[in-house]
Design a protein around this motif. Sequence first.
Motif, short mmCIF file in Angstrom:
data_model
loop_
_atom_site.label_atom_id
_atom_site.label_comp_id
_atom_site.label_asym_id
_atom_site.label_seq_id
_atom_site.Cartn_x
_atom_site.Cartn_y
_atom_site.Cartn_z
N ILE A 1 -83.86 -71.98 107.66
CA ILE A 1 -84.31 -70.69 108.20
C ILE A 1 -85.33 -70.11 107.22
O ILE A 1 -85.06 -70.00 106.03
CB ILE A 1 -83.14 -69.70 108.36
CG1 ILE A 1 -82.04 -70.29 109.22
CG2 ILE A 1 -83.64 -68.38 108.95
CD1 ILE A 1 -80.75 -69.47 109.23
N ASP A 2 -86.51 -69.77 107.74
CA ASP A 2 -87.54 -69.08 106.97
C ASP A 2 -87.70 -67.70 107.58
O ASP A 2 -88.08 -67.59 108.75
CB ASP A 2 -88.88 -69.83 107.05
CG ASP A 2 -88.82 -71.19 106.38
OD1 ASP A 2 -88.99 -71.22 105.15
OD2 ASP A 2 -88.59 -72.19 107.08
N ASP B 1 -71.02 -80.91 113.48
CA ASP B 1 -71.09 -79.97 114.60
C ASP B 1 -72.31 -79.08 114.37
O ASP B 1 -72.36 -78.32 113.40
CB ASP B 1 -69.81 -79.14 114.66
CG ASP B 1 -69.78 -78.18 115.83
OD1 ASP B 1 -70.86 -77.77 116.32
OD2 ASP B 1 -68.67 -77.82 116.25
N VAL B 2 -73.29 -79.15 115.27
CA VAL B 2 -74.53 -78.40 115.09
C VAL B 2 -74.25 -76.89 115.03
O VAL B 2 -74.91 -76.16 114.29
CB VAL B 2 -75.56 -78.75 116.20
CG1 VAL B 2 -75.12 -78.24 117.56
CG2 VAL B 2 -76.93 -78.21 115.82
N TYR B 3 -73.25 -76.41 115.76
CA TYR B 3 -72.96 -74.97 115.77
C TYR B 3 -72.39 -74.49 114.42
O TYR B 3 -72.68 -73.39 113.98
CB TYR B 3 -72.00 -74.62 116.91
CG TYR B 3 -72.62 -74.84 118.27
CD1 TYR B 3 -73.56 -73.95 118.78
CD2 TYR B 3 -72.30 -75.97 119.01
CE1 TYR B 3 -74.15 -74.16 120.02
CE2 TYR B 3 -72.89 -76.19 120.25
CZ TYR B 3 -73.82 -75.28 120.75
OH TYR B 3 -74.41 -75.50 121.97
N VAL B 4 -71.62 -75.34 113.77
CA VAL B 4 -71.09 -75.00 112.44
C VAL B 4 -72.23 -74.98 111.43
O VAL B 4 -72.32 -74.08 110.59
CB VAL B 4 -69.99 -76.00 112.01
CG1 VAL B 4 -69.57 -75.76 110.57
CG2 VAL B 4 -68.78 -75.88 112.94
N ALA B 5 -73.13 -75.95 111.52
CA ALA B 5 -74.28 -75.98 110.60
C ALA B 5 -75.14 -74.73 110.79
O ALA B 5 -75.58 -74.11 109.82
CB ALA B 5 -75.10 -77.25 110.84
N ILE B 6 -75.36 -74.32 112.04
CA ILE B 6 -76.15 -73.12 112.32
C ILE B 6 -75.43 -71.88 111.80
O ILE B 6 -76.04 -71.02 111.16
CB ILE B 6 -76.44 -73.01 113.84
CG1 ILE B 6 -77.41 -74.13 114.26
CG2 ILE B 6 -76.99 -71.64 114.20
CD1 ILE B 6 -77.52 -74.31 115.77
N ARG B 7 -74.13 -71.78 112.07
CA ARG B 7 -73.35 -70.63 111.59
C ARG B 7 -73.44 -70.50 110.08
O ARG B 7 -73.69 -69.42 109.54
CB ARG B 7 -71.88 -70.77 112.02
CG ARG B 7 -71.01 -69.60 111.55
CD ARG B 7 -69.55 -69.95 111.49
NE ARG B 7 -69.33 -70.97 110.46
CZ ARG B 7 -68.31 -71.82 110.46
NH1 ARG B 7 -67.41 -71.80 111.42
NH2 ARG B 7 -68.16 -72.70 109.48
N ASP B 8 -73.24 -71.61 109.37
CA ASP B 8 -73.27 -71.57 107.91
C ASP B 8 -74.64 -71.14 107.39
O ASP B 8 -74.74 -70.36 106.44
CB ASP B 8 -72.89 -72.94 107.33
CG ASP B 8 -71.40 -73.27 107.53
OD1 ASP B 8 -70.63 -72.39 107.97
OD2 ASP B 8 -71.03 -74.42 107.24
N ALA B 9 -75.71 -71.63 108.00
CA ALA B 9 -77.05 -71.27 107.56
C ALA B 9 -77.31 -69.78 107.81
O ALA B 9 -77.85 -69.09 106.94
CB ALA B 9 -78.09 -72.12 108.30
N PHE B 10 -76.91 -69.27 108.98
CA PHE B 10 -77.14 -67.85 109.26
C PHE B 10 -76.26 -66.96 108.39
O PHE B 10 -76.68 -65.86 108.00
CB PHE B 10 -76.97 -67.55 110.75
CG PHE B 10 -78.24 -67.76 111.53
CD1 PHE B 10 -79.20 -66.76 111.61
CD2 PHE B 10 -78.49 -68.97 112.15
CE1 PHE B 10 -80.38 -66.96 112.31
CE2 PHE B 10 -79.67 -69.18 112.86
CZ PHE B 10 -80.62 -68.17 112.93
#
Length: 189
Positions: free
Chosen positions: A60-61, A84-93
């Motif tokens: 995320i930029d 799990d793509v949703y876990v990766a997204i959650r962690d990044a956000f």
Amino acid sequence: MQTPLQITFRDMESSAAVEANIREKAAKLEHYYDHIMSCRVMVEAPHGHHHQGRLYQVRIDLGVPDGELVVSHEHHHKDSAHEDVYVAIRDAFDAMKRQLEDYSRKRRGKVKQHAAPDGGHVVSLHPEEDYGKLETPDGRVIYFHRNSVLKNAFDKLEIGSEVRYTEETGEQGPQASSVTLVGKHHVVE
């Protein structure tokens, strides 16, 4: 956001559901700071992990008034949660949310500033009452208590001893805290 959200998928098919999840999380970032200028999100599923599943990477930029905040959550071989793509997204956000909260506090000036200690010298001591007074570089005389003298050095103080201290406002006006005895050229250990 001043610039529309940009979402990029690399080495994987784009997904309306994943994109909707990213849009929802990006919109929530504006709750933590409302002057976000741009947001770019890249989701990647690198090759080479066929025997163990795909480990997603999310970057995320976030463009903010005086720069850019970046989170790059890459896979770790032992972290199967990022299969799990949703876990990766959650962690990044979640990581970006923490960065944005810190950035917002700094912009509002709510980050505690640690001032460099001032220098002064002891002008009176009252060991029987556990306090003394020191003179500041600008000629003011301020109080300090035995408990404010670091390393139990109160009994080593003498009239004229050089000290470093942090000034704060006490119940009866300015007082010195974190008083440290200074030797001829350095702090006494």
